[in-house]
Design a protein around this motif. Structure first.
Motif, PDB file in Angstrom:
ATOM      1  N   ASN A 158     131.305  77.840  58.710  1.00 43.61           N
ATOM      2  CA  ASN A 158     130.990  77.427  56.924  1.00 43.61           C
ATOM      3  C   ASN A 158     131.262  79.163  56.459  1.00 43.61           C
ATOM      4  N   TRP A 173     120.926  80.516  51.841  1.00 43.62           N
ATOM      5  CA  TRP A 173     121.416  79.868  52.528  1.00 43.62           C
ATOM      6  C   TRP A 173     121.096  79.725  53.696  1.00 43.62           C
ATOM      7  N   TRP A 211     128.470  72.841  58.362  1.00 48.78           N
ATOM      8  CA  TRP A 211     129.663  73.489  58.155  1.00 48.78           C
ATOM      9  C   TRP A 211     128.776  72.945  56.532  1.00 48.78           C
ATOM     10  N   TRP A 212     128.387  72.695  56.457  1.00 52.44           N
ATOM     11  CA  TRP A 212     127.568  72.390  55.039  1.00 52.44           C
ATOM     12  C   TRP A 212     125.932  72.293  55.149  1.00 52.44           C
ATOM     13  N   THR A 238     133.023  77.996  53.361  1.00 53.88           N
ATOM     14  CA  THR A 238     131.588  77.089  52.166  1.00 53.88           C
ATOM     15  C   THR A 238     131.107  77.951  50.726  1.00 53.88           C
TER      16      THR A 238
END
Length: 586
Positions: free
Chosen positions: A475, A467, A431-432, A478
């Motif tokens: 994600n 990334w 997710w992060w 995000t």
């Protein structure tokens, strides 16, 4: 001709059974070593089997039944040459948590045994089905930090739970905190039996000292023999010390567990947790010992072997089992070469039950508690927790959360929390994920993280962004928010190049987000560019028809190629960190 082929297939299938294959490849030179190792191993199996049965809330004899049958079951179906299975300290509290709430108020031992046997059969079914479905990877559902926390909580639960037996009294409590409070209250009220405390505490000290100073001596056996001798010398039974008493004579009969239909649902929850812990234990131990002997670990076959061991135990009044690192280490140190070591141990225990069932009649219960307490100490990994705190505090907090789950909620709830935390930690990282801006560092090839190299040079109008994760539904937003933030920094970039080598996937949700993101950026005069996309990911992007929005010319094989194309189009020159980004300069 068909009969011959069928016969060959049957013979081939028969030889594929690990036990049969072991017999056909057995070397005569191994026999003396296996026999000696089996005798030594038995001295550990008997007291630990009885102790872990009591830890599970069952009669001591069931620990011996379980040990005999699981060793034979694994010898036939288990692939590891020397892995030793049996009752385990990490499973005992889980078995008790599954069985004891279902036992009648009067604590009927026959019903407890039937429930524990059904639990073993259910664990066997889960293991065998998982083996057929090739689900060995589920052992990875518990990360090491959460397993450390779980085991620390389990060690504390076992320690507190054994203190009453160690000190000669009993406590009626349902949870760890209540039990700890009950122990303190009983000690304050003077309920400690001095003779029991002397045997229990002395047994712990003796085992720990012998294991430290004379590791080749069977410390548990020495302590047990001395405890039995102390019973005769000091009349411990007359001094308020509870003894094991006479064990039933003979071999356990084949028994189908007789349980109520309403018991199956709660037992299945415990069976799932036990199967997961047993699988993780077995795979880790098998891997460790296979590395030393040059064997390969076959995870799915290990599951079948553990399933067979649990099935054999469950059908002969036993309870769930797992691999034991300590007992396998003893077998290895004493020269074990094959599963004949376990078969010898099983045969000697069966012989003891047939010929000398009263051998452990005078064994004090606090001595068994001492065996369990020393085992619980080996479960705890305090240095590992400290190391996590130094290395990665987020994972240390996960470990402490798993510990708190076991200590405050219970062992079954604790394993559920451990699995949930492990899975959530994976999602948290997805997710992060880590992402950063890259720059050029003099003296180093390629492009590097500006957080590690604050003085890295950058090109005016260009942002290099890395990334470090697949782009998926969890994600994608995000990623979008981070790219938009970079696009709106001053001075405004015209190209944002994603160094996409770590991006291993793009799902359909992320594809839709990328399409909207590129449209938004184009409206602001910014181009989204990708470099180093893996071929499978590039093919997915083309299949999603993203190239309708993202210019096909904005995909480059390397970051260097993307940078060169930008410089050729704009004439931009590298600027030192903090330099004037609006004016090109060398």
């Amino acid at each position: 001709m068909t009969t011959t082929n069928d016969g060959r297939q049957a013979a081939s299938w028969w030889r594929a059974v690990p036990g049969i294959r072991a017999v056909t490849t057995y070397r005569r030179a191994w026999l003396p070593k296996d026999l000696v190792a089996g005798v030594v191993l038995t001295t550990l199996l008997v007291p630990q089997g009885m102790a872990y049965a009591e830890l599970a809330g069952l009669p001591p004899i069931t620990g011996l039944y379980t040990t005999i049958l699981c060793l034979l079951g694994y010898a036939v179906c288990g692939p590891s040459r020397i892995l030793v299975l049996g009752p385990d300290s990490s499973l005992g509290p889980m078995i008790a948590a599954s069985v004891l709430p279902l036992v009648a108020a009067d604590g009927d031992p026959d019903r407890a045994v039937a429930l524990a046997s059904m639990l073993a059969v259910m664990v066997a079914a889960i293991m065998i089905l998982a083996s057929v479905a090739k689900l060995g990877f589920v052992a990875d559902l518990i990360s090491k930090p959460t397993m450390i926390g779980y085991m620390n909580g389990l060690a504390l639960t076992i320690l507190i739970g054994q203190l009453p037996k160690l000190l000669g009294f009993s406590v009626d409590a349902d949870h760890l905190v209540e039990e700890a409070a009950g122990v303190v209250e009983k000690i304050a009220d003077g309920a400690v039996v001095p003779a029991a405390a002397a045997v229990g505490c002395g047994g712990i000290a003796l085992i720990l000292v012998l294991q430290r100073l004379l590791p080749k001596i069977p410390a548990v056996l020495v302590m047990v023999v001395l405890a039995i001798a102390a019973t005769a010398a000091f009349d411990l039974g007359g001094r308020g010390v509870h003894l094991v008493g006479q064990l039933p004579e003979g071999f356990p009969p084949f028994t189908l567990p007789d349980v109520r239909l309403s018991d199956l649902a709660p037992l299945s929850v415990g069976a799932l947790g036990i199967a997961l812990v047993s699988l993780a234990d077995t795979i880790s131990n098998a891997s460790a010992f296979a590395a030393r002997t040059g064997q390969e670990v076959r995870g799915n076959q290990e599951m079948a072997g553990v399933g067979a061991a649990n099935l054999a135990a469950g059908l002969f009044q036993g309870f769930p089992v797992s691999a034991s690192g300590s007992r396998t280490a003893v077998a290895e140190r004493t020269g074990a070469r094959s599963q004949l070591t376990g078969v010898v141990g099983a045969a000697l225990i069966a012989l003891m039950l047939l010929v000398a069932p009263g051998l452990f009649r005078d064994l004090p219960q606090p001595a068994l508690a001492a065996v369990v307490v020393t085992a619980s100490l080996s479960l705890a990994d305090i240095p590992g927790t400290v190391r996590l705190w130094r290395q990665r505090r987020a994972e240390c907090l996960l470990s402490l959360a798993a510990f708190a789950g076991v200590a405050l909620l219970g062992v079954l709830e604790g394993i559920a929390i451990a699995v949930a935390l492990s899975v959530l930690n994976v999602f948290r990282r997805a997710w992060w994920p880590y992402n950063t801006v890259l720059g050029r560092v003099k003296g180093l090839e390629g492009y590097h993280d500006v957080r590690s190299h604050p003085g890295a040079e950058r090109l005016p109008g260009l942002v290099l962004h890395r990334w470090d994760a697949p782009l998926i539904f969890a994600n994608a937003k995000t990623f979008r928010d981070e790219i938009l933030r970079l696009a709106r920094t001053e001075p405004r970039p015209t190209w944002i190049v994603v160094a996409a080598e770590p991006v291993t996937d793009v799902d359909t949700t992320a594809s839709d987000v990328l399409e909207e993101l590129d449209a938004t950026l184009n409206a602001e005069g910014v181009h989204l560019v990708f470099a180093e996309l893996k071929d499978p990911v590039r093919r997915k992007i083309e299949r999603y028809e993203l190239t309708r929005t993202i210019d096909p010319e904005h995909f480059f094989p390397t970051v260097e190629a993307a940078v060169a194309a930008f410089r050729q189009r704009t004439g931009a020159r590298w600027q030192p960190a903090g330099g004037d980004a609006t004016r090109p300069g060398e």
